[in-house]
Design a protein around this motif. Structure first.
Motif, mmCIF file in Angstrom:
data_model
loop_
_atom_site.group_PDB
_atom_site.id
_atom_site.type_symbol
_atom_site.label_atom_id
_atom_site.label_comp_id
_atom_site.label_asym_id
_atom_site.label_seq_id
_atom_site.Cartn_x
_atom_site.Cartn_y
_atom_site.Cartn_z
ATOM 1 N N ASN A 9 0.831 -1.201 0.000
ATOM 2 C CA ASN A 9 0.000 0.000 0.000
ATOM 3 C C ASN A 9 0.869 1.256 0.000
ATOM 4 O O ASN A 9 2.085 1.197 0.157
ATOM 5 N N LEU A 10 0.222 2.404 -0.162
ATOM 6 C CA LEU A 10 0.948 3.659 -0.282
ATOM 7 C C LEU A 10 1.693 4.038 0.996
ATOM 8 O O LEU A 10 2.787 4.596 0.932
ATOM 9 N N ASN A 26 5.419 10.222 -8.190
ATOM 10 C CA ASN A 26 4.329 9.905 -7.266
ATOM 11 C C ASN A 26 4.581 8.549 -6.640
ATOM 12 O O ASN A 26 5.157 7.658 -7.257
ATOM 13 N N TYR A 27 4.085 8.372 -5.422
ATOM 14 C CA TYR A 27 4.171 7.063 -4.776
ATOM 15 C C TYR A 27 3.295 6.047 -5.507
ATOM 16 O O TYR A 27 3.611 4.869 -5.558
ATOM 17 N N VAL A 28 2.218 6.528 -6.129
ATOM 18 C CA VAL A 28 1.316 5.640 -6.870
ATOM 19 C C VAL A 28 2.039 5.019 -8.057
ATOM 20 O O VAL A 28 1.776 3.880 -8.425
ATOM 21 N N ASP A 29 2.981 5.757 -8.655
ATOM 22 C CA ASP A 29 3.744 5.219 -9.785
ATOM 23 C C ASP A 29 4.544 3.986 -9.381
ATOM 24 O O ASP A 29 4.712 3.063 -10.176
ATOM 25 N N LEU A 39 3.631 1.956 -6.885
ATOM 26 C CA LEU A 39 2.626 0.934 -6.613
ATOM 27 C C LEU A 39 2.146 0.274 -7.908
ATOM 28 O O LEU A 39 1.968 -0.949 -7.967
ATOM 29 N N THR A 40 1.961 1.052 -8.967
ATOM 30 C CA THR A 40 1.489 0.530 -10.247
ATOM 31 C C THR A 40 2.615 0.044 -11.142
ATOM 32 O O THR A 40 2.387 -0.367 -12.282
#
Length: 77
Positions: free
Chosen positions: A5-6, A63-66, A68-69
């Motif tokens: 998770n983030l 981004n932290y989402v980058d 994660l994905t």
């Protein structure tokens, strides 16, 4: 490191501030950019990597989402 998770990603990158890393960015259509730099700082929604491009210091934000994905892959040296 496998993250779920983030919050785990933020904590992991926060512990790496000041360390050298290689970042691989997937730009789509089989285009990738690989840069070597130092993790300079973390913020609530992104982190900064300071890189040296042709003798000039530049900053790249991710981004932290980058992570994660898996659009951005980070390898610590």
């Amino acid at each position: 490191m496998t993250v779920q998770n983030l919050q785990e990603i933020k904590e992991w990158i926060g512990s790496l501030v000041g360390r050298e890393a290689i970042v691989e960015v997937n730009k789509g259509r089989k285009k990738t950019v690989v840069r070597k730099g130092v993790i300079e700082g973390i913020y609530p929604f992104f982190f900064i990597l300071r890189v040296d491009v042709d003798g000039t210091a530049q900053r790249m934000a991710f981004n932290y989402v980058d992570i994660l994905t898996k659009t951005v892959e980070l390898e610590i040296l």
